[in-house]
Design an enzyme around this catalytic site. Sequence first.
Site, PDB file in Angstrom:
ATOM      1  N   ASN A  80       0.827  -1.218   0.000  1.00 62.81           N
ATOM      2  CA  ASN A  80       0.000   0.000   0.000  1.00 62.81           C
ATOM      3  C   ASN A  80       0.862   1.269   0.000  1.00 62.81           C
ATOM      4  OD1 ASN A  80       0.949   0.292   2.606  1.00 62.81           O
ATOM      5  ND2 ASN A  80      -1.029   0.042   3.621  1.00 62.81           N
ATOM      6  N   HIS A 116       3.400   1.903   2.185  1.00 54.26           N
ATOM      7  CA  HIS A 116       3.962   2.325   3.467  1.00 54.26           C
ATOM      8  C   HIS A 116       5.464   2.071   3.528  1.00 54.26           C
ATOM      9  CE1 HIS A 116       2.892  -1.793   5.534  1.00 54.26           C
ATOM     10  NE2 HIS A 116       4.144  -1.831   5.161  1.00 54.26           N
TER      11      HIS A 116
END
Length: 246
Positions: free
Chosen positions: A131, A133
């Site tokens: 995602n 991160h």
Amino acid sequence: MRLLVFASGALASRAVAEFVVRTVAITRDAVLGLPTGRTMVPVYSEIGRLHSRGRADFSQVTSFNLDEFIGLPIAHPGRYQTFMERHLFGRINIRQAATHYPEARSGGAAYDALIAQSGGLDLCLVGIGANGHIGFNEPAPYLERGTHRVRLLPSSRRANAYLFGGDLRRVPRYAMSMGIGTLLGARSVLLLATGRDKAHIVGRAFGGRITTRVPASLLQAHPNVLIVLDRAAARALRLTRSQQAT
Ligand code: GLP
């Protein structure tokens, strides 16, 4: 931002291991920021191999892990500390007292102060979550500067379920993570991403604009960042000829 693409994940991992070993050879008391994640397993294994051949002395090195779950007892198999001991620290001569993890009890500010007291991060190695991160800085409208407590997104909990026998219910909901400011404060940053599952997010992080919706994209603003990819992870990027060479 420098970008290096290797023909395979194995070659990319070996290059990253060499980079870390060289950093430690040049700066014997280097302060390292270290990640966990499956991407790092072959890197740590190669560092262990180089150490066993006498190529790397970690006796003066200090490490700060990027993140750690909250609420797991010491020696729990899901802890990042357990991961680090198994994959890296148990195979090199780093002093245990020189290895650090962010803790909810002492707080994020204390962790950042300890990093600063140690002279700051010389090299911060990072992976990237699917995602976007880095550490556990999850996509959001705003990002925290310093080390802080994070509520994990479902996608991150799923990505970490392998550490908990695949049982999502056992994955903690909270973690501590270095902040974006802590990460960007490192004198150099090396991000490694391998495999086709990372191609989409790598394209968004490094092929476009900087956005807190893809926290890794903030690395574009760092003056000394090296992105190491294998061909599969680089698929969504438009590369120059020299970047494709390796
Ligand atoms: C975890 C860690 C991150 C790491 C990411 C990538 O969520 N908190 O620091 O970069 O995993 O993991 P993997 O290498 O398994 O894809």
